[in-house]
Design a protein around this motif. Structure first.
Motif, PDB file in Angstrom:
ATOM      1  N   VAL A 107       0.840  -1.203   0.000  1.00  0.00           N
ATOM      2  CA  VAL A 107       0.000   0.000   0.000  1.00  0.00           C
ATOM      3  C   VAL A 107       0.870   1.246   0.000  1.00  0.00           C
ATOM      4  N   ASP A 108       0.284   2.326  -0.465  1.00  0.00           N
ATOM      5  CA  ASP A 108       0.895   3.649  -0.364  1.00  0.00           C
ATOM      6  C   ASP A 108      -0.222   4.656  -0.132  1.00  0.00           C
ATOM      7  N   THR A 109       0.096   5.912  -0.194  1.00  0.00           N
ATOM      8  CA  THR A 109      -0.899   6.933   0.150  1.00  0.00           C
ATOM      9  C   THR A 109      -2.011   7.058  -0.891  1.00  0.00           C
ATOM     10  N   ALA A 165       3.397  -1.585   4.027  1.00  0.00           N
ATOM     11  CA  ALA A 165       3.379  -0.148   3.784  1.00  0.00           C
ATOM     12  C   ALA A 165       4.718   0.324   3.236  1.00  0.00           C
ATOM     13  N   PHE A 169      -1.250  -5.528   4.974  1.00  0.00           N
ATOM     14  CA  PHE A 169      -0.644  -4.531   4.102  1.00  0.00           C
ATOM     15  C   PHE A 169       0.849  -4.391   4.390  1.00  0.00           C
ATOM     16  N   HIS A 180      -1.703   1.906   6.056  1.00  0.00           N
ATOM     17  CA  HIS A 180      -2.853   2.557   5.430  1.00  0.00           C
ATOM     18  C   HIS A 180      -3.853   2.995   6.500  1.00  0.00           C
ATOM     19  N   CYS A 197      -1.575  -1.325   9.192  1.00  0.00           N
ATOM     20  CA  CYS A 197      -2.682  -0.358   9.133  1.00  0.00           C
ATOM     21  C   CYS A 197      -2.455   0.762  10.146  1.00  0.00           C
ATOM     22  N   CYS A 200      -3.955   4.592  -2.141  1.00  0.00           N
ATOM     23  CA  CYS A 200      -4.869   3.442  -2.169  1.00  0.00           C
ATOM     24  C   CYS A 200      -6.248   3.790  -1.608  1.00  0.00           C
TER      25      CYS A 200
END
Length: 403
Positions: A106-108, A135, A133, A141, A161, A110
């Protein structure tokens, strides 16, 4: 094929749940009867790595091969295909979704994850949610407010998360299992989350927990007051230091009478740190019906301020009794004097103990003479149980949370 087609619908759904979602979808071409079976399965699992293997795009360019890194454009295209596939399945799906798993980097950007959780909350049939996730940034996230609308959840697993919800939220009235690792949150938020789970029986506060300090936050006593019916507990002690005051009580105000299984990961300074051993003793004293105790010694020595060091002897904990303890295990044992004394204390205070397992640390395991010496000391130590089996085993690395 005719025999399989005549199986009860529940059996067919169970078979399809065991297949990757891509394989389950392919069964729609088998016959007319099978065309819509896959869109009714109650368990959906989406793992990005497996999806990328399944939908391999064009071969990497010479530059990508040389740099051993795909272009950002191709990464975005892969991500779009992955989310598009999830959206397709969710839009076509009929009937309840009981279990949903999403595993990905994930990144900013998503925001699609928020849309998926919102969709699941509107269905309001979900019982098991697993979000795993990896990150790319400093934190995981940020989960949306719609997560707290999943009132039917019985099990929630979160990794990578961030929980920053400051407003009050409704109860997870059905939640019995909560597993958190590599989760960023505030003390107040974690306390509020546990307070909203009155039926919680299994709790894991695992590795990588980043609990941000609140000036008027809760203490460890407040935290465990929220879980009166807890049966299984896994904690990483050095992840909870912000909850631990300089002086801990000997026992919790309300005993954890239902707690049968306790697994704690403690660092190598546990027996000299002002919160390590007192916290462990607090849990043991407050769990009168404990049957299984498992300790994992964390080999890496974290930085500890001199003000956080204390002087303790195990005589301070001679009042500990483990009347119902049947199994004790310590992993990554390093043969320090305090660790050995603690093991001997458990041996002397557990009248119905059936099995004690001591698994040495990787480096200590190579020293056969020292391992043999520890075995001899334990076999000659005072023992409250006449039937205990003492095993000094070999190094193993598989010791994480059992549920």
């Amino acid at each position: 094929m005719d025999r399989i087609s005549k199986l009860p619908v529940g059996v067919i759904e169970t078979i399809l749940c065991l297949l990757p979602i891509q394989e389950a979808a392919r069964t729609s071409i088998l016959s007319k009867e099978w065309r819509y079976h896959w869109i009714k399965i109650p368990k959906l699992v989406f793992i990005e790595d497996q999806f990328q293997e399944w939908t391999r795009g064009p071969k990497p360019s010479a530059i990508e091969l040389r740099l051993n890194k795909p272009s950002k454009r191709k990464d975005m295209a892969k991500r779009c295909r992955f989310f598009y596939a999830i959206y397709q399945v969710l839009l076509m799906h009929e009937g309840p979704i009981h279990e949903f798993t999403l595993s990905m980097e994930v990144d900013t950007s998503c925001v699609e994850i928020d849309h998926i959780i919102l969709h699941l909350s509107k269905k309001n049939t979900l019982k098991i949610l697993k979000l795993d996730f990896e990150a790319g940034g400093d934190e995981g996230h940020r989960l949306p407010i719609s997560l707290f609308s999943l009132h039917q959840l019985t099990s929630l697993y979160l990794h990578g998360c961030a929980l920053y919800q400051q407003r009050s939220f409704n109860e997870f009235g059905c939640l019995t299992t909560l597993n958190l690792s590599s989760v960023w949150t505030h003390k107040k938020t974690l306390h509020r989350l546990l307070s909203s789970c009155p039926l919680l029986k299994r709790l894991a506060l695992g590795h990588g927990m980043i609990i941000l300090y609140d000036v008027e936050g809760s203490t460890i006593v407040d935290l465990f007051e929220c879980v009166p019916v807890i049966e299984c507990l896994y904690v990483v002690v050095f992840g909870l230091e912000y909850f631990l005051p300089k002086r801990l009580p000997k026992k919790l105000p309300t005993s954890l009478v239902h707690l049968k299984y306790l697994c704690a990961t403690v660092d190598t300074l546990c027996f000299t740190n002002i919160y390590g051993l007192p916290f462990l003793a607090l849990l043991i004293r407050s769990s009168p019906n404990l049957e299984t105790l498992k300790l994992v010694m964390w080999g890496e020595e974290p930085y500890v301020d001199e003000d956080d060091l204390g002087s303790f002897t195990l005589d301070d904990y001679s009042d500990i009794t483990l009347e119902h303890l049947k199994e004790f295990e310590i992993l990554d044992f390093t043969d320090s004097e305090n660790e050995l004394d603690f093991v001997r204390l458990i041996l002397a205070k557990s009248p119905v103990l059936k099995k004690m397992t001591v698994t040495p640390h990787y480096f200590f395991d190579k020293d056969e003479e020292s391992v043999s010496e520890v075995s001899e000391i334990l076999f000659c130590s005072p023992c409250a149980s006449p039937v205990v089996e003492i095993i000094v085993g070999r190094y193993k690395s598989d010791y994480w949370c059992p549920w």
